[in-house]
Design a protein around this motif. Structure first.
Motif, PDB file in Angstrom:
ATOM      1  N   ARG A 293     174.201  92.276  80.323  1.00 29.70           N
ATOM      2  CA  ARG A 293     173.807  90.953  80.810  1.00 29.70           C
ATOM      3  C   ARG A 293     173.324  91.055  82.251  1.00 29.70           C
ATOM      4  O   ARG A 293     173.851  91.828  83.059  1.00 29.70           O
ATOM      5  N   TRP A 294     172.320  90.245  82.582  1.00 27.50           N
ATOM      6  CA  TRP A 294     171.813  90.084  83.946  1.00 27.50           C
ATOM      7  C   TRP A 294     172.150  88.689  84.432  1.00 27.50           C
ATOM      8  O   TRP A 294     172.091  87.717  83.670  1.00 27.50           O
ATOM      9  N   SER A 295     172.509  88.583  85.703  1.00 28.09           N
ATOM     10  CA  SER A 295     172.823  87.283  86.303  1.00 28.09           C
ATOM     11  C   SER A 295     172.535  87.370  87.799  1.00 28.09           C
ATOM     12  O   SER A 295     172.012  88.385  88.281  1.00 28.09           O
ATOM     13  N   CYS A 296     172.882  86.307  88.532  1.00 28.10           N
ATOM     14  CA  CYS A 296     172.632  86.260  89.975  1.00 28.10           C
ATOM     15  C   CYS A 296     173.934  86.038  90.721  1.00 28.10           C
ATOM     16  O   CYS A 296     174.704  85.130  90.372  1.00 28.10           O
ATOM     17  N   LEU A 297     174.193  86.858  91.734  1.00 25.66           N
ATOM     18  CA  LEU A 297     175.390  86.693  92.549  1.00 25.66           C
ATOM     19  C   LEU A 297     175.301  85.386  93.331  1.00 25.66           C
ATOM     20  O   LEU A 297     174.303  85.117  93.998  1.00 25.66           O
ATOM     21  N   HIS A 298     176.351  84.550  93.228  1.00 25.70           N
ATOM     22  CA  HIS A 298     176.446  83.265  93.926  1.00 25.70           C
ATOM     23  C   HIS A 298     175.369  82.275  93.480  1.00 25.70           C
ATOM     24  O   HIS A 298     174.973  81.399  94.248  1.00 25.70           O
ATOM     25  N   GLY A 303     172.469  81.177  85.082  1.00 23.64           N
ATOM     26  CA  GLY A 303     172.896  81.648  83.774  1.00 23.64           C
ATOM     27  C   GLY A 303     172.661  83.136  83.612  1.00 23.64           C
ATOM     28  O   GLY A 303     172.063  83.796  84.467  1.00 23.64           O
ATOM     29  N   SER A 304     173.159  83.683  82.502  1.00 22.28           N
ATOM     30  CA  SER A 304     173.019  85.116  82.246  1.00 22.28           C
ATOM     31  C   SER A 304     172.076  85.334  81.071  1.00 22.28           C
ATOM     32  O   SER A 304     171.860  84.447  80.250  1.00 22.28           O
ATOM     33  N   SER A 305     171.542  86.544  81.005  1.00 22.73           N
ATOM     34  CA  SER A 305     170.549  86.853  79.982  1.00 22.73           C
ATOM     35  C   SER A 305     170.553  88.356  79.726  1.00 22.73           C
ATOM     36  O   SER A 305     170.857  89.146  80.624  1.00 22.73           O
ATOM     37  N   PRO A 306     170.174  88.797  78.507  1.00 19.15           N
ATOM     38  CA  PRO A 306     170.026  90.231  78.264  1.00 19.15           C
ATOM     39  C   PRO A 306     168.807  90.818  78.971  1.00 19.15           C
ATOM     40  O   PRO A 306     168.678  92.035  79.078  1.00 19.15           O
ATOM     41  N   ASP A 307     167.906  89.939  79.484  1.00 15.67           N
ATOM     42  CA  ASP A 307     166.740  90.405  80.226  1.00 15.67           C
ATOM     43  C   ASP A 307     166.870  89.966  81.678  1.00 15.67           C
ATOM     44  O   ASP A 307     167.743  89.165  82.035  1.00 15.67           O
ATOM     45  N   PHE A 308     165.981  90.467  82.544  1.00 14.32           N
ATOM     46  CA  PHE A 308     166.006  90.093  83.951  1.00 14.32           C
ATOM     47  C   PHE A 308     165.946  88.574  84.120  1.00 14.32           C
ATOM     48  O   PHE A 308     165.319  87.868  83.311  1.00 14.32           O
ATOM     49  N   VAL A 309     166.595  88.082  85.176  1.00 10.30           N
ATOM     50  CA  VAL A 309     166.547  86.657  85.503  1.00 10.30           C
ATOM     51  C   VAL A 309     165.947  86.488  86.898  1.00 10.30           C
ATOM     52  O   VAL A 309     165.925  87.426  87.705  1.00 10.30           O
ATOM     53  N   LEU A 317     170.530  90.279  92.354  1.00 12.09           N
ATOM     54  CA  LEU A 317     170.509  90.479  90.915  1.00 12.09           C
ATOM     55  C   LEU A 317     171.722  91.312  90.507  1.00 12.09           C
ATOM     56  O   LEU A 317     172.027  92.331  91.129  1.00 12.09           O
ATOM     57  N   GLU A 318     172.416  90.851  89.468  1.00  9.37           N
ATOM     58  CA  GLU A 318     173.607  91.545  88.992  1.00  9.37           C
ATOM     59  C   GLU A 318     173.413  92.027  87.558  1.00  9.37           C
ATOM     60  O   GLU A 318     172.752  91.373  86.757  1.00  9.37           O
ATOM     61  N   SER A 319     174.033  93.153  87.251  1.00 12.22           N
ATOM     62  CA  SER A 319     174.072  93.669  85.884  1.00 12.22           C
ATOM     63  C   SER A 319     175.521  93.899  85.481  1.00 12.22           C
ATOM     64  O   SER A 319     176.286  94.499  86.233  1.00 12.22           O
ATOM     65  N   TYR A 320     175.878  93.398  84.284  1.00 13.71           N
ATOM     66  CA  TYR A 320     177.217  93.597  83.728  1.00 13.71           C
ATOM     67  C   TYR A 320     177.083  94.325  82.396  1.00 13.71           C
ATOM     68  O   TYR A 320     176.217  93.994  81.586  1.00 13.71           O
TER      69      TYR A 320
END
Length: 418
Positions: A293-298, A303-309, A317-320
Motif C-alpha cells: 500500500r502507498w499513502s501519505c505521511l500526515h 487514503g491508501s492505494s496499491p499504486d502511487f498516490v 510518500l509512504e509504502s507499507y
C-alpha cells in the motif's frame, strides 16, 4: 533395559547420549507444560499442538493423515532433559525419534525406534537443549499420529516473561535500518548472478550482493539499530523523473498479529537463513497486488492505494508492506521463493504452514510528494512494490525478542526490551 548411544557432532551444541526405557525420577521437574508447542500439521483446529502440553488428558494433538510428522516444544531456555513421556492416543506411530536442539535447527537424536507400541511410554534420556521434538515417520494406523500429552522432564528451561508495570500491550519489536547501497542484484531470486535483476535498494547489511549467504551476512557489518540485526532487506529502487530517490529510513517491525492470542503465544523465532519475498514484482496493474500500500505521511485524508498516490506538499510518500508469517516448518526457501510461507486464514495459520513466526512489516518514507506520474519503481508501476528479507539475526537474539516481546504481547524497542 535397552540403551542407545548417539555421538554428538562437534558442530552441534552438545546433545547427548544415553537412552533407556524406564520411569522418570521423582526429582524430575515437568518442563514442557504450558510452553510453546508447534507441529508439522493438525487434523483440524480442534486438535492443536498446544493440546499436547496443556496437562489435560482429555485433549490431544492430532496430525494430518500422512507421513512424516513432527511435534515440538520450546522449553524457553536451555534445559537438562532426563525423561520424555509420550501418551499416545489410539493413533500412534510405529517408527519415531525424539530429538533435542539448542537452536531449533541442528538436532541430535535422543531416542529412536521402529517398533513403537503406542500407549503411554516413558523414555529415560540424557540430553541438553532448548527444543525437544518428536519426529514420526511411519504411522501404525490409517489415521495421523496423536498424543494426549507430550511431557519433557528435567531441570532448567525458561519461565513465561513477567509483564513489567506500564508495558504497552502490543506484540512488537523493531529494527530501524537506513539505506545502505544500490545494486542490480537479488541473492534470493537470482543468487550468484550479479546484474541479473532490476535495481534494488538495500537496507541493513552493508555487504549484500548476488553472492550473499546467511553466514556472510552474520559476519559482516549492519547499519541497523540494533546493529546486532545482520539481516538484509531490499526493495525496488524508486525513481522520480528518472532520478533515484531513497527513503529517509527503512523501519522493519516484527509483530505478533493476524492470528489469535493463543497462537501469538506459540510464535516461533524466525529461523536463521529464512528468506521471504512479499508483494508482486510482476504485477501488471493495481488489481494484481493486494498486499502493498502507498499513502501519505500526515495526510490521512488522501487514503491508501496499491499504486502511487498524490501527496500534498510538505508530506512524504509512504509504502507499507506486510510479509507472510506462517511457515511450513521445513524449508528456508522454495522454488518460487513464496510457497514455503503463507498468510493466515481466519486468524490462524493453515495446516500446510502450521508454524507462526513474527510478521515483518516494512515501512518506507520517501522525501517526495506531488504528481505520481513522475514516479516509477525499478520493477514498474507502484503496484509492483515488493520486499525481500534474508534473515541473519543471531539465533539467540531473535529467540529472546520472540520470548520477551511477541509471545507475552509486549511492545519493545529496537533493543528488544519494553
Amino acid at each position: 533395559m535397552r540403551k542407545l548411544f548417539a555421538g554428538a557432532a562437534a558442530a552441534v551444541l552438545a546433545a547427548y547420549l544415553l537412552v533407556s526405557a524406564g520411569q522418570a525420577s521423582a526429582a524430575d521437574t515437568l518442563l514442557s507444560q504450558g510452553k510453546t508447542a508447534t507441529a508439522s500439521s493438525t487434523e483440524s483446529a480442534a486438535f492443536p499442538a498446544s493440546n499436547a502440553v496443556d496437562g489435560n488428558g482429555g485433549t490431544r494433538w492430532s496430525s494430518a493423515f500422512s507421513d512424516p510428522q513432527w511435534l515440538q516444544v520450546d522449553l524457553g531456555a536451555s534445559a537438562t532433559i532426563t525423561s520424555v513421556v509420550l501418551d499416545w492416543e489410539a493413533a500412534f506411530a510405529r517408527t519415531y525419534a525424539v530429538k533435542v536442539s539448542a537452536n531449533g535447527q541442528s538436532w541430535t537424536t535422543l531416542y529412536s525406534t521402529a517398533a513403537g507400541g503406542g500407549g503411554k511410554q516413558t523414555l529415560t534420556v540424557t540430553g541438553t537443549g532448548r527444543y525437544v521434538r518428536l519426529e514420526t515417520s511411519v504411522r501404525a494406523t490409517q489415521w495421523g499420529v496423536s498424543l494426549t500429552e507430550f511431557q519433557v522432564f528435567g531441570s532448567g528451561g525458561g519461565s513465561t516473561p513477567t509483564i513489567p508495570p506500564g508495558a504497552v500491550r502490543v506484540s512488537e519489536f523493531l529494527a530501524d535500518c537506513p539505506f545502505s547501497h544500490r545494486l542490480p542484484d537479488d541473492p534470493i531470486i537470482f543468487p550468484n548472478l550479479p546484474g541479473a535483476s532490476h535495481m534494488h535498494s538495500f537496507f541493513g547489511s552493508t555487504v549484500t550482493n548476488a553472492f550473499s549467504t546467511a553466514d556472510q551476512l552474520l559476519n559482516a557489518n549492519s547499519n541497523c539499530n540494533p546493529s546486532i540485526d545482520k539481516s538484509s532487506y531490499w526493495i525496488p529502487t524508486l525513481y522520480q523523473d528518472n532520478t533515484p530517490v531513497e527513503p529517509v529510513t527503512g523501519i522493519f517491525y516484527y509483530l505478533g498479529e493476524g492470528v489469535r492470542d493463543d497462537l501469538i503465544a506459540q510464535t516461533q523465532p524466525l529461523p536463521f537463513g529464512l528468506r521471504i519475498v512479499a508483494g508482486n514484482a510482476k504485477a501488471t496493474g493495481p488489481a494484481d497486488n493486494t498486499i502493498s500500500r502507498w499513502s501519505c505521511l500526515h495526510a490521512g485524508h488522501v487514503g491508501s492505494s496499491p499504486d502511487f498516490v498524490n501527496c500534498p506538499a510538505g508530506t512524504m510518500l509512504e509504502s507499507y508492506l506486510d510479509f507472510p508469517h506462517c511457515w511450513d516448518g521445513r524449508n528456508l526457501d522454495s522454488t518460487d521463493h513464496k510457497s514455503h510461507m503463507a498468510y493466515p486464514v481466519g486468524n490462524a495459520c493453515p495446516p500446510t504452514h502450521p508454524v507462526v513466526v513474527p510478521k515483518l512489516r516494512q515501512v518506507m518514507r520517501y522525501p517526495v510528494s506531488g504528481d505520481p506520474a513522475r514516479l516509477r519503481l525499478a520493477s514498474g508501476g507502484g503496484y509492483t512494490m515488493h520486499g525481500d528479507f534474508f534473515n541473519a539475526w543471531p539465533v539467540e537474539e531473535m529467540a529472546r525478542r520472540v520470548n520477551d516481546c511477541i509471545r507475552p504481547i509486549i511492545k519493545c524497542g529496537a533493543d528488544g526490551r519494553p
